[in-house]
Design a protein around this motif. Structure first.
Motif, short mmCIF file in Angstrom:
data_model
loop_
_atom_site.label_atom_id
_atom_site.label_comp_id
_atom_site.label_asym_id
_atom_site.label_seq_id
_atom_site.Cartn_x
_atom_site.Cartn_y
_atom_site.Cartn_z
N PRO A 88 1.15 -1.43 0.15
CA PRO A 88 -0.35 -0.01 0.18
C PRO A 88 0.94 1.36 0.07
O PRO A 88 0.64 2.15 -0.33
CB PRO A 88 -0.15 0.31 0.83
CG PRO A 88 -0.43 -1.39 1.83
CD PRO A 88 0.67 -1.73 1.14
N LEU A 93 -3.26 5.71 -0.56
CA LEU A 93 -3.28 5.30 0.73
C LEU A 93 -4.44 5.46 1.83
O LEU A 93 -4.06 7.18 1.83
CB LEU A 93 -1.77 5.55 1.70
CG LEU A 93 -1.84 4.02 3.22
CD1 LEU A 93 -2.40 3.08 2.75
CD2 LEU A 93 -0.65 4.74 3.16
N ASP A 94 -5.23 4.82 2.28
CA ASP A 94 -6.75 5.83 2.58
C ASP A 94 -6.22 6.19 4.11
O ASP A 94 -5.53 5.30 5.01
CB ASP A 94 -7.74 4.61 2.81
CG ASP A 94 -8.96 5.42 3.93
OD1 ASP A 94 -9.06 5.90 3.72
OD2 ASP A 94 -9.62 3.92 3.84
N GLU A 108 -8.40 6.84 6.93
CA GLU A 108 -8.78 6.46 8.08
C GLU A 108 -8.32 5.16 8.26
O GLU A 108 -8.33 4.04 9.01
CB GLU A 108 -10.20 5.45 7.26
CG GLU A 108 -11.01 6.89 7.44
CD GLU A 108 -13.13 7.24 6.63
OE1 GLU A 108 -12.91 5.33 7.09
OE2 GLU A 108 -13.26 8.10 6.70
N THR A 109 -7.61 4.33 7.13
CA THR A 109 -6.77 3.09 7.80
C THR A 109 -5.85 2.97 8.20
O THR A 109 -5.32 2.36 9.13
CB THR A 109 -6.73 2.12 6.12
OG1 THR A 109 -7.73 1.90 4.98
CG2 THR A 109 -5.54 1.06 6.33
N VAL A 110 -5.14 4.26 7.81
CA VAL A 110 -4.17 4.96 8.51
C VAL A 110 -4.44 5.00 10.01
O VAL A 110 -3.91 4.74 11.47
CB VAL A 110 -2.30 5.59 8.05
CG1 VAL A 110 -2.14 6.28 9.34
CG2 VAL A 110 -2.32 5.05 6.85
N GLY A 136 -6.87 4.51 11.83
CA GLY A 136 -8.05 3.53 12.22
C GLY A 136 -6.75 2.38 13.28
O GLY A 136 -6.81 2.09 14.63
N ALA A 137 -5.45 2.28 12.28
CA ALA A 137 -4.56 1.21 13.30
C ALA A 137 -4.10 2.41 14.68
O ALA A 137 -3.35 1.89 15.04
CB ALA A 137 -3.21 1.06 11.58
N CYS A 189 -3.34 -2.11 18.32
CA CYS A 189 -1.89 -1.89 17.31
C CYS A 189 -0.53 -1.34 17.68
O CYS A 189 0.93 -1.69 17.28
CB CYS A 189 -2.37 -1.12 15.86
SG CYS A 189 -3.53 -2.23 14.86
N ARG A 239 -3.98 -5.59 9.70
CA ARG A 239 -4.35 -4.19 9.76
C ARG A 239 -3.38 -3.07 9.87
O ARG A 239 -3.63 -2.39 8.92
CB ARG A 239 -4.76 -3.71 10.83
CG ARG A 239 -5.29 -2.48 11.13
CD ARG A 239 -7.21 -2.15 12.72
NE ARG A 239 -7.15 -0.54 12.32
CZ ARG A 239 -8.09 -1.00 13.12
NH1 ARG A 239 -8.55 -1.53 13.87
NH2 ARG A 239 -9.23 0.55 12.67
N SER A 250 -2.17 -3.38 6.12
CA SER A 250 -2.80 -2.58 5.35
C SER A 250 -2.18 -1.38 5.00
O SER A 250 -2.77 -0.11 4.40
CB SER A 250 -4.30 -2.91 5.33
OG SER A 250 -4.55 -4.57 5.64
N ALA A 251 -2.13 -0.63 6.49
CA ALA A 251 -1.82 1.04 6.37
C ALA A 251 -0.42 0.94 6.38
O ALA A 251 0.04 1.93 6.24
CB ALA A 251 -2.29 1.02 8.25
#
Length: 124
Positions: A5, A11-12, A14-16, A18-19, A25, A58, A61-62
């Motif tokens: 990613p 790169l979203d 929200e993904t970062v 969220g982590a 995490c 997770r 993904s981030a």
């Protein structure tokens, strides 16, 4: 786990976020000071193995974690996880949307070679 990613300009955020907001995490990032298997991570972070797998996924993904394969001479290979970032930058673009950049860890060629040599010595 599929594509990297960090190579995706989209790169979203929200993904970062969220982590970063996930205490499990953050604990994994804290304890992952050397390459570890998911089992080792779950033991060090004091969490269930199933939770560790979810959180490792997770983080990957981030773009904060990298999965590597440790090759074993007996044919049994296993995944190890390493931290793959040195920082996170958050900016606003011209349309005032968040843009997140996960700064990858820079590994010098000498360090990479030393790590590979160390693995070879463990195997022999």
């Amino acid at each position: 786990m599929a594509s990297d990613p960090r190579r995706d300009e989209d790169l979203d955020p929200e993904t970062v976020f969220g982590a970063l907001d996930d205490s499990a995490c953050r604990e994994i990032v804290r304890v992952l000071d050397e390459p570890m298997t998911a089992k080792e991570v779950s033991d060090r972070a004091d969490m269930a193995l199933s939770t560790a797998y979810k959180k490792l996924d997770r983080l990957e993904s981030a773009a904060m974690l990298e999965e590597r394969t440790e090759v074993d001479l007996d044919g049994h290979h296993r995944s190890q996880y390493v931290i793959a970032f040195d920082g996170v930058d958050v900016d606003l673009d011209e349309e005032r949307r968040f843009v997140v950049d996960v700064e990858p860890t820079v590994i010098q060629p000498d360090d990479r070679l030393a790590e590979m040599w160390s693995q070879v010595r463990k195997e022999t």
